[in-house]
Design a protein around this motif. Structure first.
Motif, short mmCIF file in Angstrom:
data_model
loop_
_atom_site.label_atom_id
_atom_site.label_comp_id
_atom_site.label_asym_id
_atom_site.label_seq_id
_atom_site.Cartn_x
_atom_site.Cartn_y
_atom_site.Cartn_z
N ILE A 109 36.76 54.64 43.98
CA ILE A 109 38.21 54.46 44.07
C ILE A 109 38.68 53.75 42.80
N ILE A 110 39.66 54.35 42.12
CA ILE A 110 40.22 53.73 40.92
C ILE A 110 41.66 53.36 41.25
N THR A 111 42.00 52.09 41.05
CA THR A 111 43.30 51.60 41.52
C THR A 111 43.86 50.56 40.55
N ASP A 112 45.19 50.39 40.61
CA ASP A 112 45.81 49.42 39.69
C ASP A 112 46.24 48.15 40.39
N GLY A 113 45.99 48.06 41.71
CA GLY A 113 46.60 46.87 42.30
C GLY A 113 46.21 46.47 43.68
N VAL A 114 47.13 45.80 44.30
CA VAL A 114 46.89 45.12 45.57
C VAL A 114 46.90 46.12 46.71
N ILE A 115 45.93 45.98 47.63
CA ILE A 115 45.82 46.89 48.78
C ILE A 115 46.91 46.55 49.79
N SER A 116 47.61 47.58 50.26
CA SER A 116 48.69 47.36 51.25
C SER A 116 48.13 47.30 52.67
N ALA A 155 37.68 49.83 57.99
CA ALA A 155 37.05 51.08 57.53
C ALA A 155 35.74 50.79 56.79
N VAL A 156 35.72 49.73 55.98
CA VAL A 156 34.50 49.37 55.23
C VAL A 156 33.41 48.90 56.19
N VAL A 157 33.77 48.09 57.17
CA VAL A 157 32.78 47.61 58.15
C VAL A 157 32.16 48.79 58.90
N GLN A 158 32.99 49.76 59.30
CA GLN A 158 32.46 50.94 60.00
C GLN A 158 31.58 51.77 59.05
N ALA A 159 32.03 51.91 57.80
CA ALA A 159 31.27 52.71 56.82
C ALA A 159 29.93 52.07 56.47
N SER A 160 29.82 50.74 56.67
CA SER A 160 28.56 50.06 56.32
C SER A 160 27.41 50.51 57.22
N LYS A 161 27.73 51.19 58.33
CA LYS A 161 26.69 51.72 59.23
C LYS A 161 26.24 53.12 58.80
N LEU A 162 26.87 53.68 57.75
CA LEU A 162 26.67 55.07 57.36
C LEU A 162 25.99 55.16 55.99
N PRO A 163 25.45 56.34 55.63
CA PRO A 163 24.86 56.51 54.29
C PRO A 163 25.97 56.63 53.25
N MET A 164 26.53 55.49 52.88
CA MET A 164 27.74 55.52 52.07
C MET A 164 27.90 54.22 51.30
N SER A 165 28.35 54.33 50.04
CA SER A 165 28.72 53.17 49.23
C SER A 165 30.09 53.41 48.61
N ILE A 166 30.80 52.31 48.34
CA ILE A 166 32.14 52.40 47.76
C ILE A 166 32.16 51.61 46.46
N ILE A 167 32.58 52.28 45.39
CA ILE A 167 32.74 51.61 44.10
C ILE A 167 34.23 51.55 43.82
N ILE A 168 34.74 50.34 43.54
CA ILE A 168 36.17 50.20 43.22
C ILE A 168 36.27 49.72 41.77
N VAL A 169 37.01 50.48 40.96
CA VAL A 169 37.29 50.05 39.58
C VAL A 169 38.77 49.70 39.52
N GLY A 170 39.06 48.47 39.16
CA GLY A 170 40.45 48.02 39.05
C GLY A 170 40.94 48.19 37.62
N VAL A 171 41.98 49.00 37.40
CA VAL A 171 42.53 49.18 36.06
C VAL A 171 43.81 48.36 35.91
N GLY A 172 44.19 48.10 34.66
CA GLY A 172 45.37 47.28 34.42
C GLY A 172 45.06 45.80 34.54
N ASN A 173 46.12 44.99 34.63
CA ASN A 173 45.95 43.53 34.59
C ASN A 173 46.41 42.84 35.87
N ALA A 174 46.39 43.57 37.01
CA ALA A 174 46.87 42.98 38.27
C ALA A 174 45.90 41.93 38.79
#
Length: 544
Positions: A437-444, A452-471
């Protein structure tokens, strides 16, 4: 590999990066015949790209008079998952005894990444001449194998009727395990905990690598020494024994192995000396401690999805101040992040078809806000061909959407989680899903995202977040559970840390490879941790 819908305790963490040694075996087929009176005498040279230049690593022996050589000499290469490691295999016909390659006739070459080889385990490809044309019918076959003994041994030990060493009490026994060192002296491998005030101790089971205990040689003699603990460090010797792992393996849960603990001094002095107690091997099990590379060589595919933030806070993409503005060099921070991660991951996906999704934009024709849309505007087939395909679809969609909001992560996380959940029905270590996930800011939708992340932690899955900009990215750091366990709003804990957050601004003035290393550092460990928690070995693994 595209997603197809089909009806159907973590070990100790090693070094930060996944580094191990890979052995490459080389064969040639139908090589060009460069000799007039006999066949070619081929040898293979391995090069690696270092700072844009090809550097020779090693070369095989020469196969005399042979157009279909199988080289005995193996190439051994350090494997780094989080780097693009470009290799070139060049074949030459040996004409002179010179080490200079220009003195020998060129038979063709093949270039690829080490990731391509290990993800396929074995590849056969056409050899090319310097002009890019095939070298006749010449082919090269490269097979990869991890060079490591991943066996571990788990021992449950006890004692019975050990010698009493304390004047006013019993003994406080502990065990030490030794193997012979290269210098002929005994080398300490493991020390158990101390069990206080007993002559019949039961020690906790412990696990050590088989290589540590006996160099992987089951017949090698090992020594077990029993001491009575003294707080001043002057531990009293109770007795010792010598045995081998092969002998220890005779112990079964139902029938323990009993070994006499001998004190040689007492044995010499006392005629009727029997022993200084019995050391009991309650159980001995050898299993495999599988690595990330074991799972990849076993055929596990890494399934890559990109999620791109198209909310209004990014700014108008037509203006240079926008984070989505594509500069004259044809890039921006979004594209840099896609390239950095995608160029590594794509080697581990056989068909290189990747879903690319957007969120936070209004879409034509009715301009409704969407939080999970295919950036190629084809919801039935959101796949892009390779990283280049993602980049093209991204650039093409920018003029056709309106940036809006809010910044909701949970729909895209749940989207990928649905496919990851489906993969678990196969009950094999065949697929692992990575969402960038590439994002510029604050999660709404922070509560929904945490859930969603807690549920996904039980699955074969990883999440990479790259924050762009200066937020302010404090919320992202919160999702990345490096310092604390993430909780859902229901109070449920994540079973493992699956989020890796990296702010792009920390990497603006460094080589692009540095971003890939930081972003992918935890991924091998997360893959192994998941499959171990599920007790899933690599698909093609051998028993220990």
């Amino acid at each position: 590999m595209a997603y197809t819908v089909t009806p159907s305790p973590a070990g100790p963490v090693g070094s930060q990066y996944c580094v191990c040694k890979v052995e490459l075996s080389i064969c040639g087929q139908n090589l060009l015949d460069r000799d007039v009176t006999s066949k070619s005498d081929p040898f293979c040279v391995l090069f690696m790209e270092v700072n844009g230049k090809w550097v020779e690593l090693d070369r095989t022996e020469t196969a005399v008079n042979n157009l279909n050589p199988a080289f005995a000499k193996k190439f051994i290469v350090d494997y780094h998952f989080e780097e693009v490691q470009k290799l070139k295999f060049a074949l030459f016909d040996q004409d002179k005894s010179s080490t200079q390659l220009y003195e020998h006739d060129f038979l063709g070459e093949f270039s690829c990444t080490l990731g391509t080889i290990v993800s396929s385990k074995k590849i056969t490809r056409t050899l090319l001449l310097g002009n890019g044309k095939p070298a006749g019918k010449g082919m090269i076959t490269i097979a990869a194998q991890e060079l490591s003994d991943n066996r571990v041994i788990t021992l449950s030990m006890a004692g019975r009727k050990l010698d009493k060493k304390d004047l006013f009490g019993k003994s406080d026994p502990f065990l030490e395990f030794y193997k012979p060192g290269d210098d002929g002296k005994w080398m300490l491998v493991h020390r158990t905990e101390v069990i206080k005030y007993t002559l019949d101790p039961v020690w906790k089971p412990f696990t050590v690598p088989l290589v540590s205990l006996c160099d992987g040689d089951m017949e090698k003699l090992i020594k077990v020494v029993c001491y009575d603990y003294d707080s001043d460090g002057g531990h009293d010797f109770i007795g010792e024994l010598q045995t081998s792992v092969a002998r220890l393996c005779e112990a079964q849960d139902a029938s323990p192995l009993e070994l006499e603990c001998i004190n040689p001094k007492k044995q010499k002095k006392k005629k009727n000396y029997k022993n200084s107690g019995i050391i009991i091997v309650k159980s001995c099990k050898i299993t495999r401690d599988f690595s990330f590379l074991d799972y990849i060589l076993g055929g596990c595919q890494l399934m890559f999805t990109v999620g791109i933030d198209f909310t209004a806070s990014n700014g108008n993409p037509q203006e240079p101040s926008s984070l989505h503005y594509i500069n004259p060099l044809g890039t921006n921070e979004y594209l840099s992040a896609i390239w950095a991660v995608g160029q590594i991951i794509q080697d581990y996906d056989s068909d290189k078809m990747f879903p690319a999704l957007g969120f936070g934009a209004q879409l034509p024709p009715d301009w409704k806000v969407s939080h999970e849309f295919a950036i190629n505007f084809n919801p039935r087939n959101p796949f892009c061909s390779g990283v280049e395909g993602i980049v093209q679809a991204y650039s093409a969609c920018l003029p056709h959407i309106r940036f809006y909001g809010p910044t909701n992560f949970s729909p895209i996380i749940n989207h990928v989680a649905r496919f990851a959940a489906q993969a678990t029905q196969q009950e094999t270590a065949s697929q692992y899903f990575i969402l960038l996930i590439i994002t510029d800011g604050v999660i709404s939708d922070m509560d929904e995202t945490r859930h969603a992340v807690v549920q996904a932690s039980k699955l074969p899955m990883s999440i990479i977040i790259v924050g762009v900009g200066n937020a302010d990215f404090a919320a992202m750091e919160f999702l990345d559970g490096d310092s604390r366990v993430l909780h859902s709003y229901t109070g449920e804990e994540a079973v493992r840390d699956i989020v890796q957050f990296v702010p792009f601004r920390n990497f603006r003035n460094v080589p692009k490879e540095t971003l890939a290393k930081a972003v992918l550092a935890e991924l091998p460990q997360q893959v192994v941790q998941y499959f171990k928690q599920q007790n899933l070995p690599p698909i093609n693994s051998e028993p220990a």
